[in-house]
Scaffold this motif. Structure first.
Motif, PDB file in Angstrom:
ATOM      1  N   PHE A 272       0.831  -1.207   0.000  1.00  0.00           N
ATOM      2  CA  PHE A 272       0.000   0.000   0.000  1.00  0.00           C
ATOM      3  C   PHE A 272       0.860   1.250   0.000  1.00  0.00           C
ATOM      4  O   PHE A 272       0.514   2.264  -0.596  1.00  0.00           O
ATOM      5  CB  PHE A 272      -0.974  -0.013   1.182  1.00  0.00           C
ATOM      6  N   ARG A 273       1.991   1.141   0.665  1.00  0.00           N
ATOM      7  CA  ARG A 273       2.942   2.252   0.653  1.00  0.00           C
ATOM      8  C   ARG A 273       3.414   2.516  -0.790  1.00  0.00           C
ATOM      9  O   ARG A 273       3.485   3.651  -1.243  1.00  0.00           O
ATOM     10  CB  ARG A 273       4.123   1.902   1.557  1.00  0.00           C
ATOM     11  N   TYR A 274       3.721   1.438  -1.510  1.00  0.00           N
ATOM     12  CA  TYR A 274       4.164   1.584  -2.897  1.00  0.00           C
ATOM     13  C   TYR A 274       3.084   2.265  -3.738  1.00  0.00           C
ATOM     14  O   TYR A 274       3.368   3.154  -4.542  1.00  0.00           O
ATOM     15  CB  TYR A 274       4.491   0.227  -3.527  1.00  0.00           C
ATOM     16  N   LEU A 275       1.846   1.786  -3.539  1.00  0.00           N
ATOM     17  CA  LEU A 275       0.749   2.359  -4.323  1.00  0.00           C
ATOM     18  C   LEU A 275       0.575   3.838  -3.993  1.00  0.00           C
ATOM     19  O   LEU A 275       0.395   4.678  -4.884  1.00  0.00           O
ATOM     20  CB  LEU A 275      -0.556   1.603  -4.058  1.00  0.00           C
TER      21      LEU A 275
ATOM     22  N   ILE B 153      16.214   5.635  -6.857  1.00  0.00           N
ATOM     23  CA  ILE B 153      15.883   5.059  -5.553  1.00  0.00           C
ATOM     24  C   ILE B 153      16.694   3.791  -5.394  1.00  0.00           C
ATOM     25  O   ILE B 153      16.460   2.795  -6.085  1.00  0.00           O
ATOM     26  CB  ILE B 153      14.371   4.738  -5.450  1.00  0.00           C
ATOM     27  N   THR B 154      17.663   3.817  -4.491  1.00  0.00           N
ATOM     28  CA  THR B 154      18.532   2.651  -4.406  1.00  0.00           C
ATOM     29  C   THR B 154      18.258   1.798  -3.171  1.00  0.00           C
ATOM     30  O   THR B 154      18.196   0.587  -3.263  1.00  0.00           O
ATOM     31  CB  THR B 154      20.010   3.073  -4.408  1.00  0.00           C
ATOM     32  N   GLY B 155      18.074   2.414  -2.030  1.00  0.00           N
ATOM     33  CA  GLY B 155      17.928   1.569  -0.855  1.00  0.00           C
ATOM     34  C   GLY B 155      16.587   1.677  -0.156  1.00  0.00           C
ATOM     35  O   GLY B 155      16.052   0.690   0.339  1.00  0.00           O
ATOM     36  N   ASP B 156      16.033   2.866  -0.153  1.00  0.00           N
ATOM     37  CA  ASP B 156      14.923   3.154   0.732  1.00  0.00           C
ATOM     38  C   ASP B 156      13.600   2.592   0.232  1.00  0.00           C
ATOM     39  O   ASP B 156      12.969   3.141  -0.659  1.00  0.00           O
ATOM     40  CB  ASP B 156      14.817   4.681   0.899  1.00  0.00           C
ATOM     41  N   ARG B 157      13.187   1.488   0.843  1.00  0.00           N
ATOM     42  CA  ARG B 157      11.947   0.834   0.413  1.00  0.00           C
ATOM     43  C   ARG B 157      10.728   1.734   0.541  1.00  0.00           C
ATOM     44  O   ARG B 157       9.753   1.566  -0.185  1.00  0.00           O
ATOM     45  CB  ARG B 157      11.702  -0.404   1.267  1.00  0.00           C
ATOM     46  N   ASP B 158      10.768   2.662   1.487  1.00  0.00           N
ATOM     47  CA  ASP B 158       9.614   3.520   1.707  1.00  0.00           C
ATOM     48  C   ASP B 158       9.327   4.424   0.517  1.00  0.00           C
ATOM     49  O   ASP B 158       8.272   5.049   0.455  1.00  0.00           O
ATOM     50  CB  ASP B 158       9.828   4.389   2.955  1.00  0.00           C
ATOM     51  N   LEU B 159      10.292   4.531  -0.387  1.00  0.00           N
ATOM     52  CA  LEU B 159      10.093   5.411  -1.533  1.00  0.00           C
ATOM     53  C   LEU B 159       9.795   4.641  -2.814  1.00  0.00           C
ATOM     54  O   LEU B 159       9.642   5.234  -3.868  1.00  0.00           O
ATOM     55  CB  LEU B 159      11.343   6.274  -1.751  1.00  0.00           C
ATOM     56  N   TYR B 160       9.719   3.319  -2.715  1.00  0.00           N
ATOM     57  CA  TYR B 160       9.491   2.515  -3.917  1.00  0.00           C
ATOM     58  C   TYR B 160       8.168   2.869  -4.582  1.00  0.00           C
ATOM     59  O   TYR B 160       7.157   3.046  -3.909  1.00  0.00           O
ATOM     60  CB  TYR B 160       9.472   1.039  -3.574  1.00  0.00           C
TER      61      TYR B 160
END
Lengths: 319, 298
Positions: B90-93, B238-245
């Motif tokens: 949901f964060r990705y969306l 975006i390389t590491g931060d999953r919250d920004l995927y």
């Protein structure tokens, strides 16, 4: 016009113009500059290497494979996706019912995220448990093998056909076999792009005047093919020039399928330019060579657009 | 003669079109079907489209030490709940929505005044700006990713929302499209607005914007489809931060970790990512196709 508009105009274009310089013009210049250096991100300095990056590009086999992969991809995707797009448009335009239904279906791949669909295609074409190879294997020994090995056509040895050999031995690895990988990646490209071209051709077809067909028929063009050759195709000239250019530029930019499935392999058979830029520049931090590839890429795009402009000015327009 | 061949010919056309439709549909069929099935059904290619939906054992749940009976789940529920639990889908969306919306709003904010000035105002350098726009149309933003990436990295912006949005804020194509549209708006309309004492600024947003809704909608479709589905640019910045995927990036990471047993959840993720645009497209088909062709025809 009001006097104040002099300044207003300036202020209205200022943000756009500064961003164009900052985000489009400057990067091209930066890339051009860096392509003569050995710059890496994080290093303090860099040294001039002159034409070394370009010499590498035209001497090392990796880069000649890169160019040939990109060109092969474009040469497969452009004609086939345009041919299929045009074919679909003509058929849809000529059927009495359900035209809109087919149009919707064919347009779905254009809307779907290519990366997601690339991953699904990878499953579908999985060598052992993928739907395609399983279906092919299920057909072995049954009527399907008899039909599709074409042994029923006189003069063809069914046992030597692609299908029968696949049944005896195994079906292709698709992405894993270098003689199939490029074709398979290009297939996904065609699958994704032809609906877009179809829609552009459908729009082009609506502008062909009905009377032209009647006139052609009166002049003796009784067969559908003659009417296509004499009326439809010339009238679609401007659409075709546009479709060819946009499909070519987009095909040169293919990245998602290659990055998600093949990583440029096997043995560099799918090492296309955008993937090379990503691998060299971002993954290996070789900004010099990455920039050189960028420049060659931009030259390709520029040439294509100039060719397009030339054709447009030569009046492919008959209307 | 025509009367006899026409139905045959019509049938042949439909046969070809149906065959084409089946090939086009294959991956969508596989995607949705796999998202419903258990790993065993996927591997053995059984269960038809929906799968048998026999309760299956969640291996991970057993490994953690729960008794087997508590770990039984229906495949479809297992797949979709794993898709949500394994990664912050949901964060990705949400990221996808934030990024595409910001890009579109900024593009309009910057392109509209520029397009208005180019079509309706006379000022020094107008011809130059227009040629600049025409020249910039030749530069594909994806191609100049490296230098933009270096610039963003130098000012420390990689791994931020800004890095996902900034490179796309200038849409020369948007400027061009809106300028072409504004050229068709009668000058009288603008003169009348000036008579009423409106400032040029409010003319752009209160007079021009409302007249430009159809063109703007076409551009919105073009922009949102391109950036919701974009994978190349997020992959780079975006390389590491999953919250920004963004959604495609999230799916790709899923593919990276997934072993065979996670195919179902992965296809569930793909289905969730692809569906929103397809549903909107189905609902507003005509607009979408018009939008894409309008923006395509330049």
């Amino acid at each position: 016009m009001a006097v104040s508009s002099k300044n207003t105009g300036f202020w209205f274009v200022a943000p756009a113009v500064s961003l164009m310089f900052l985000l489009l013009i400057a990067p091209v210049l930066v890339a051009a500059f860096l392509s003569f250096t050995d710059y890496s991100l994080g290093n303090q300095g860099f040294s001039w290497v002159g034409l070394e990056n370009y010499i590498k590009m035209f001497s090392r086999s990796t880069y000649s494979k890169m160019i040939s992969a990109s060109v092969t991809y474009v040469l497969l995707v452009v004609p086939l996706s345009i041919g299929l797009g045009l074919g679909a448009a003509l058929l849809i335009n000529s059927v009495r019912h359900f035209g809109d239904f087919y149009k919707t279906i064919y347009f779905l791949p254009v809307m779907a995220a290519l990366l997601a669909m690339a991953i699904v295609w990878e499953f579908t074409l999985h060598p052992t448990i993928g739907l395609v190879n399983e279906t092919l294997a299920d057909g072995c020994g049954a009527w399907t093998e008899t039909v599709f090995s074409f042994g029923w056509i006189p003069g063809i040895d069914g046992g030597q056909s692609w299908y029968s050999k696949g049944c005896q031995d195994s079906f292709p690895l698709w992405f894993g076999d270098k003689s199939y990988s490029m074709g398979t990646v290009a297939f996904i490209g065609i699958w994704q792009a032809f609906g877009f071209n179809m829609v552009l051709y459908l729009a082009g077809l609506t502008s062909v005047p009905r009377e032209l067909y009647q006139a052609a028929e009166m002049d003796g063009a009784y067969r559908a093919w003659d009417r296509f050759r004499l009326v439809t195709w010339p009238m679609l000239g401007p659409t075709t020039v546009f479709v060819v250019t946009i499909t070519t530029i987009r095909s040169f930019q293919v990245f998602d399928t290659v990055e998600a499935i093949t990583h440029g392999g096997p043995s560099k058979s799918t090492y296309v330019m955008m993937y090379a830029i990503y691998e060299k520049g971002i993954q290996q931090n070789l900004m010099g060579i990455g920039s050189a590839i960028t420049l060659v890429f931009l030259v390709f795009v520029l040439l294509l657009t100039l060719v397009q402009r030339y054709f447009v000015e030569r009046k492919v327009h008959y209307a | 003669m025509m009367g006899q061949t026409a139905p045959m010919r019509e049938a042949a056309k439909h046969a070809i079109l149906i065959l084409g439709a089946l090939i086009v549909i294959i991956p969508f069929y596989v995607m949705v079907s796999y998202s419903l099935k258990s790993p065993r059904e996927i591997e053995s290619n059984t269960g038809g489209f929906f799968g048998a939906q026999a309760p299956m054992v969640d291996e991970y749940c057993v490994k953690v030490g729960n008794p087997k009976e508590d770990c039984l789940e229906t495949p479809v529920i297992f797949n979709y709940s794993q898709a949500i639990k394994k990664a912050p889908l949901f964060r990705y969306l949400l990221n996808g929505v934030i990024v595409t919306a910001s890009i579109f709003l900024l593009q309009v904010l910057i392109a509209l005044p520029c397009a208005y000035a180019l079509s309706k105002l006379r000022f020094w350098g107008r011809e130059f700006v227009f040629s600049l726009v025409m020249f910039c149309l030749l530069i594909p933003v994806h191609a100049i990713a490296l230098p933009i990436y270096i610039m963003l990295a130098k000012i420390g912006l990689t791994n931020t929302y800004a890095s996902l949005v900034i490179p796309w804020t200038i849409s020369v194509f948007g400027i061009f499209l809106m300028r072409q549209f504004f050229m068709t708006v009668p000058d009288d309309l603008i003169d009348a607005a000036r008579m009423d004492g409106m400032s040029e600024f409010s003319i752009v947003w209160k007079v021009m914007l409302p007249t430009a809704i159809p063109a703007l909608l076409a551009f919105a479709i073009f922009s949102v489809v391109a950036h919701w589905n974009d994978y190349f640019w997020p992959r780079i910045v975006i390389t590491g931060d999953r919250d920004l995927y963004t959604p495609p990036l999230g799916l790709r990471e899923f593919q990276g970790d997934a072993d065979g047993s996670m195919w179902g959840p992965m296809m569930a993720t793909a289905t969730i990512i692809v569906t929103p645009l397809l549903v909107v497209f189905m609902l507003a088909q005509r607009r979408f196709i018009e939008g894409i062709t309008l923006t395509g025809m330049k």
